[in-house]
Write an enzyme that holds these catalytic residues in place. Structure first.
Site, PDB file in Angstrom:
ATOM      1  CD  GLU A 139      -2.880  -1.156   2.376  1.00  9.59           C
ATOM      2  OE1 GLU A 139      -3.777  -2.004   2.385  1.00  9.59           O
ATOM      3  OE2 GLU A 139      -2.735  -0.285   3.267  1.00  9.59           O
ATOM      4  CB  CYS A 244       2.256 -15.387  -2.236  1.00  7.03           C
ATOM      5  SG  CYS A 244       0.681 -16.237  -1.943  1.00  7.03           S
ATOM      6  NE  ARG A 274      36.870   2.628 -26.018  1.00  8.03           N
ATOM      7  CZ  ARG A 274      36.485   3.719 -26.643  1.00  8.03           C
ATOM      8  NH1 ARG A 274      35.976   3.639 -27.881  1.00  8.03           N
ATOM      9  NH2 ARG A 274      36.577   4.901 -26.068  1.00  8.03           N
ATOM     10  CD  GLU A 369       8.097  -9.858  -4.887  1.00 12.24           C
ATOM     11  OE1 GLU A 369       7.531 -10.197  -3.838  1.00 12.24           O
ATOM     12  OE2 GLU A 369       7.512  -9.726  -5.966  1.00 12.24           O
TER      13      GLU A 369
END
Length: 391
Positions: A139, A244, A274, A369
């Site tokens: 939230e 979950c 390079r 997460e």
């Protein structure tokens, strides 16, 4: 010039896998090379991505909910799923996020906690990529502390009325269904919310400087009326959404390594071609030291991910072990990306190369997460027996 060895070939990690696992890896690698790599830099720059088209391709390949069983899911092993996440994130963290949120958050929540009717209604379509899911937990004012969520679900006769706002919700702007977590009189409960339900609004979050090849939204629930059977019947308390998150975090343990590997491959290719001061910059000691250190951390992270995967396959993987993997591998992947950026010099910030894009994406992966700080506290609690999450 001596023959070059790919970073993960230094210690022959392929020898640790079964043929089936390597076949899964190769299938995903080909899919990414064909459907994503030619276009992802442009998606990132425009901040737009063809999620539904990608979901169809991912579904046809069996990558959506691939570690789940039944309902059209592939039933793949934990390690095979991890290898898929690695290859997906080697293209872009946004692609792996699409698969993680679909399979490890939205689908997993329904698969583990849903009724048989909910599973039959949603999982086959989600596995095929015909339906897109999102997961509403975070939230605006409650990220690392989801127990303080203010989204409410109250009974009204046999129905539920949901009110609240969820933020930073991957896939929300294009989703067909959301798994929403809300506070009820009984604690935290989960609900299956079709996105076309009156009162549901998904607002696209714009002006992101990271994870731009991913659709992220604000999910507004304004008196959303749901039938009684929208409740996830087996989900009780905060442990349900956290389980979950553990599923999704496991995919990140592998996925972050894909971003790091792509950065390292790019840096090696660049450094060997390079020329400065009359020789390839890969021939200078400081450059080789950077490449060697990055390769070592990549390999150590891979072995950690593989160990956690084997434990998962035995049913022995614990949430705090996933925290160890996410904390280490994302942190090291970001360090590798930053170091590789220095090897490319000014070209390192160009979209012509993927390194800066990966580095910017990994800043998001570091946070979502579970932030690194939260995972440090999870590990710290295991080491001391003392919880330091709140006063």
């Amino acid at each position: 010039m001596a023959d070059r060895v790919a970073p993960l070939d230094l210690i022959d990690v392929d020898a640790l896998h079964s043929e089936e696992e390597l076949q899964v890896r190769d299938v995903v690698r080909r899919l990414v090379a064909d459907k994503v790599r030619p276009y992802v830099a442009d998606w990132y720059e425009r901040g737009e991505v063809p999620v539904r088209e990608l979901a169809k391709d991912l579904g046809k390949t069996g990558l959506l909910g691939m570690h789940l069983t039944g309902y059209g899911c592939a039933g793949a092993s934990a390690v095979a799923y991890g290898l898929a996440c690695l290859e997906l994130e080697a293209a872009d963290s946004g692609l792996r996020s699409l698969v993680s949120v679909q399979g490890s958050l939205a689908m997993y929540a329904i698969w583990r906690y849903g009724s048989e009717e909910q599973k039959q209604q949603w999982l086959p379509a989600m596995a095929a990529g015909d339906a897109i899911g999102c997961f509403g937990l975070t939230e605006p004012d409650h990220g690392s502390d989801p127990a303080s969520m203010t989204t409410r679900a109250r009974r009204d006769g046999d129905d539920w009325i949901l009110t609240g706002v969820k933020m930073w919700i991957t896939n929300a702007p294009v989703a067909d269904v959301a798994v929403v977590w809300a506070r009820t009189d009984d604690g935290i409960n989960g609900f299956v919310v079709p996105m076309d339900t009156p009162g549901v609004t998904a607002n696209t979050i714009k002006h992101k400087l990271s994870l731009r090849a991913s659709m992220t939204g604000e999910l507004v629930l304004d008196g959303v009326r749901l039938p009684a059977d929208a409740l996830l019947p087996a989900a009780r308390g905060l442990k349900a959404p956290l389980s979950c998150l553990t599923e999704a975090r496991y995919g990140i343990v592998w996925g972050a390594l894909g971003a790091a590997r792509d950065c390292l491959h790019t840096a090696i290719d660049y450094a060997t071609s390079r020329v400065q001061f009359g020789r390839p910059i890969a021939g200078f000691q400081l450059t080789q030291a950077k490449l060697a250190d990055a390769a070592l951390e990549l390999q150590k992270g891979y072995l950690l991910a593989l160990h956690l995967g084997r434990r998962a396959e035995l049913g022995l993987l614990r949430p705090e072990q996933v925290s160890v993997g996410k904390l280490n591998n994302v942190r090291e992947a970001l360090a590798i990306a930053r170091q590789c950026r220095t090897i490319l010099g000014a070209n390192g910030i160009s979209a012509e190369y993927p390194v800066m894009r990966h580095a910017a994406n990994l800043e998001t992966v570091l946070t979502y997460e579970g932030t690194s700080e939260i995972h440090q506290l999870v590990v710290g609690q295991q080491l001391t027996g003392l919880a330091a999450f709140a006063s």
